[in-house]
Scaffold this motif. Structure first.
Motif, PDB file in Angstrom:
ATOM      1  N   HIS A   5       0.860  -1.177   0.000  1.00 21.06           N
ATOM      2  CA  HIS A   5       0.000   0.000   0.000  1.00 21.06           C
ATOM      3  C   HIS A   5       0.893   1.222   0.000  1.00 21.06           C
ATOM      4  N   ALA A  55      -1.486   1.546 -13.563  1.00 18.21           N
ATOM      5  CA  ALA A  55      -2.741   1.692 -12.830  1.00 18.21           C
ATOM      6  C   ALA A  55      -3.877   1.136 -13.678  1.00 18.21           C
ATOM      7  N   MET A  57      -7.857   1.302 -14.022  1.00 15.57           N
ATOM      8  CA  MET A  57      -8.990   2.109 -13.563  1.00 15.57           C
ATOM      9  C   MET A  57     -10.245   1.782 -14.357  1.00 15.57           C
ATOM     10  N   LYS A  64     -11.734  -4.733 -13.464  1.00 13.32           N
ATOM     11  CA  LYS A  64     -10.355  -4.354 -13.122  1.00 13.32           C
ATOM     12  C   LYS A  64      -9.649  -5.487 -12.354  1.00 13.32           C
ATOM     13  N   THR A  86     -13.724  -3.841  -4.860  1.00 10.11           N
ATOM     14  CA  THR A  86     -12.423  -3.333  -4.432  1.00 10.11           C
ATOM     15  C   THR A  86     -12.618  -2.041  -3.630  1.00 10.11           C
ATOM     16  N   VAL A  89      -6.938   0.907  -2.684  1.00 10.94           N
ATOM     17  CA  VAL A  89      -5.962   0.668  -3.739  1.00 10.94           C
ATOM     18  C   VAL A  89      -5.052  -0.484  -3.302  1.00 10.94           C
ATOM     19  N   ILE A 105      -1.814  -1.801 -10.310  1.00 14.39           N
ATOM     20  CA  ILE A 105      -2.475  -1.102  -9.210  1.00 14.39           C
ATOM     21  C   ILE A 105      -3.982  -1.174  -9.402  1.00 14.39           C
ATOM     22  N   ASP A 106      -4.636  -1.896  -8.512  1.00 15.14           N
ATOM     23  CA  ASP A 106      -6.093  -2.062  -8.581  1.00 15.14           C
ATOM     24  C   ASP A 106      -6.726  -0.874  -7.855  1.00 15.14           C
ATOM     25  N   THR A 107      -7.687  -0.268  -8.480  1.00 17.03           N
ATOM     26  CA  THR A 107      -8.304   0.925  -7.878  1.00 17.03           C
ATOM     27  C   THR A 107      -9.816   0.728  -7.730  1.00 17.03           C
ATOM     28  N   GLU A 123      -8.642   8.143  -2.067  1.00 14.29           N
ATOM     29  CA  GLU A 123      -7.910   6.879  -2.056  1.00 14.29           C
ATOM     30  C   GLU A 123      -6.917   6.815  -3.225  1.00 14.29           C
ATOM     31  N   ILE A 124      -7.410   7.164  -4.393  1.00 16.77           N
ATOM     32  CA  ILE A 124      -6.549   7.131  -5.579  1.00 16.77           C
ATOM     33  C   ILE A 124      -5.471   8.217  -5.471  1.00 16.77           C
ATOM     34  N   TRP A 127      -2.531   7.247  -3.242  1.00 17.42           N
ATOM     35  CA  TRP A 127      -1.556   6.333  -3.847  1.00 17.42           C
ATOM     36  C   TRP A 127      -0.734   7.036  -4.917  1.00 17.42           C
TER      37      TRP A 127
END
Ligand SMILES: Nc1nc2c(ncn2[C@@H]2O[C@H](COP(=O)(O)OP(=O)(O)OP(=O)(O)O)[C@@H](O)[C@H]2O)c(=O)[nH]1
Ligand SMILES: [Mg+2]
Length: 620
Positions: A5, A55, A57, A64, A86, A89, A105-107, A123-124, A127
């Motif tokens: 993270h 990333a 998105m 995703k 999800t 992140v 990177i899972d968002t 959150e995004i 990161w």
């Protein structure tokens, strides 16, 4: 779940408890922190020049997490309901080659069912901002869109708007716009929608004109990896507008392009709810005037609902006013809460499982006891008692695993060991004691009329017994029991020896044959998990007595049923199967009209063993 993270949020998530909300001064930036270390974004690995960050998105449910799972081969939580799946992140790594790791990177998507858009953007932002601060640049962005979506509106439209703003024009050349779920539409229909996306400026048209490419994802590994390959095939890295604005320009989130977009959305929403609230209040005033209490009550509920909605939008707008440091600290709080929630859910789940397991155990115990009991009753009916007018009859029984040896005054029956070889001449087999299985055969000790013999492996499996036999000799060995884990009990004419846990040893001491008034042990059963049965007889007292004591550790239920009901049982032989928690053979003496008789019960998981033992018993 997560590999890495964003730095500080990561450490807070795992190490420190979240600060209570009330302790957080509203809208005040906490003290500046050190920028996170690059290792924080690489699962503790040192950064390597070839490593790539991509990333992923797109709107909630666009695929995703499925895409990342296909690519990385990692278990990524995938949603199968309408609920957003999800929540934070997450970063998933896979090695493209020995010197190149790809970090996907899972968002979370906007219009999340569980989180406000402000929370998703924060959150995004955390990161992207933290990684940028640590000099980690994205190789590109994969933006997913369901080709099954009939129109570009609602959440899909909002997502796209937010994406364009947070991405910025410069980064668009490293963006792949990917359509998913092709298996769910006809090619013609899909193609038509794809064309509409590409050729409509406010959809994908403008982005395509600035260098973004459009691809289809076939929902398989090679298709996913191909898309990643396209982004890492060159050394161009991008900086999104959100990163530049948050870090280089030190703006607060609401001053960034994405934040401004969201703020205007929130404002529209606030205006919408405020207008409705106003209307409801008007209607309420009218209802009061008309003394229509029912309508007034109903309207009150709607008014309260709108008021809460407005308050939420206001809170979301306020939460946009944070700069990077405050965003990180807010995220820490969110993660702390999330962690607490997960922890509580896990605890509740564990407690529930424990409770269910206990219930199942009780039921299974009851069922198996009832079953065994009815089985035993059934078998018992077929068994003839052994009548005996005078003296006593000698029986020897022993079982270990699938092996058994039974010796009666007329026949010996067994499936392994010395009982298989008929004794010759005057040499008679008196008893066989079976123990732990070694290879294909059990360990054994056999007592003959003229001495003792034992299997080769006895010294390995029961070394302490071997020593005791060397010390006490074998000539006067009367009985022996081989239990699990090298446990044994052996009795000679005037001494005994054992290797058992201390508590059992103390019980055995009570029946030490050397004690003048002590009782004499008739037989000992040593079973699974420390279970035991000791039968004794005292012939020295005024009244000859007999009895038994046992500790079955919750096992051998059918035997426990018998022992707990027949307190006066005069046990003459017992064997507990040391390799399982159910099997036993028990022989006891009963008073008969003329003299006495012997009875037997046997339970085994192996039907053939039961049949063999019964045949042996009935052989006259
Ligand atoms: N038929 C089909 N189903 C897909 C495809 N891609 C994803 N799915 C399914 O779509 C659902 C949502 O997929 P996810 O990977 O969880 O979507 P997501 O974008 O991560 O969703 P959030 O985490 O909620 O934002 C799951 O049931 C997937 O199995 C695809 O190409 N074809
Ligand atoms: Mg997901």
């Amino acid at each position: 779940m997560a590999l890495v993270h964003a730095g500080p949020a990561h450490s807070q998530f795992y190490d420190a408890p979240a600060m209570p909300e009330s302790d957080q001064p509203e809208n005040v930036a906490p003290a500046a922190r050190e920028p996170p270390e690059p290792e924080d974004f690489r699962g503790g690995r040192a950064p390597r020049p070839n490593d790539a960050f991509i990333a992923v998105m797109g709107v909630t449910g666009s695929g995703k997490s499925s895409f990342i799972s296909l690519c990385s081969g990692k278990a990524v939580r995938i949603g199968h309901t309408l609920e957003a799946c999800t929540a934070i992140v997450d970063v998933y790594a896979y090695d493209m080659s020995p010197d190149q790791t790809v970090y996907l990177i899972d968002t979370p998507g906007f219009d999340d069912t569980n989180k406000s858009d402000t929370e998703v953007l924060s959150e995004i932002a955390v990161w992207l901002g933290s990684s940028y601060k640590s000099k980690i640049l994205l190789s590109g962005i994969i933006y997913l869109h369901r080709i099954t979506d009939v129109r570009m509106q609602g959440s899909a439209k909002k997502n796209l708007l937010m994406f364009k703003q947070l991405c910025g024009q410069d980064a668009l050349k490293q963006v792949i716009l990917v359509t998913t779920m092709w298996d769910k539409v006809s090619q013609e229909e899909g193609k038509r929608r794809e064309d509409e996306l590409i050729h409509t400026s406010e959809f994908w048209g403008w982005m395509v004109s600035k260098g973004s490419s459009v691809r289809r994802h076939g929902h398989n590994e090679s298709s996913a990896k191909e898309l990643v390959h396209q982004l890492i095939g060159h050394s161009n890295c991008i900086t999104t507008d959100l990163q530049k604005q948050l870090i280089d320009e030190n703006l607060t989130l609401d001053q960034t392009s994405a934040g401004r977009e969201l703020k205007s959305e929130l404002l529209k929403e606030q205006e919408k709810w405020a207008k409705r609230l106003h209307e409801v209040e008007e209607q309420m005033r009218e209802a009061i005037k008309q003394r229509d209490q029912e309508a007034e009550e109903a309207l009150k509920e709607v008014r309260d609902e709108y008021t809460v909605k407005i308050q939420r939008v206001e809170q979301d707008t306020v939460a946009l006013r944070f700069n990077m440091e405050s965003l990180i600290s807010q995220r820490d709080i969110r993660l702390g809460k999330l962690q607490q929630k997960m922890y509580d859910e896990q605890n509740a789940h564990t407690a529930q499982i424990k409770e269910m397991k206990e219930k199942v155990d009780i039921l299974a115990n009851r069922l198996s006891t009832e079953y065994m009991h009815s089985e035993l009753e059934h078998h018992h009916k077929k068994l003839k008692p052994w009548p005996c007018r005078k003296g006593k009859l000698a029986f020897s029984i022993s079982m270990a695993g699938v092996y058994y040896t039974c010796i009666s005054p007329v026949i010996t029956r067994c499936n392994e060991g010395p009982g298989q070889t008929p004794a010759s001449g005057s040499k008679q087999l008196r008893s066989v004691f079976l123990g732990k299985k070694c290879g294909e055969s059990p360990t054994w000790l056999a007592r003959y009329s003229d001495g003792v013999e034992m299997s080769e492996n006895l010294k390995v499996e029961y070394p302490r017994l071997q020593e005791a036999l060397a010390t006490h000799g074998v000539d006067h060995l009367k009985t022996c029991t081989l239990g699990p884990n090298q446990t044994y009990y052996a009795r000679w004419k005037s001494s005994w020896s054992s290797n058992v846990p201390d508590n059992l040893k103390n019980t055995l001491k009570i029946y030490d044959p050397k004690k003048r008034d002590g009782a004499r042990i008739v037989t000992v059963g040593l079973g699974y998990d420390g279970a035991y049965v000791i039968a004794y007889r005292n012939s020295r007292g005024v009244k000859p007595s007999h009895g038994f004591t046992y500790g079955l550790k919750g096992h051998y239920q059918a035997l426990r049923e018998i022992l707990s009901k027949k307190k006066n049982l005069k046990i003459v032989a017992i064997t507990l199967n040391p390799e399982n928690a159910t099997d036993f053979i028990l022989i006891w003496e009963e008073k008969a009209t003329k003299g006495k008789s012997y009875r037997m019960q046997c339970y085994s998981q192996y039907e053939t063993v039961i049949k063999e033992v019964e045949t042996w018993w009935n052989w006259r």
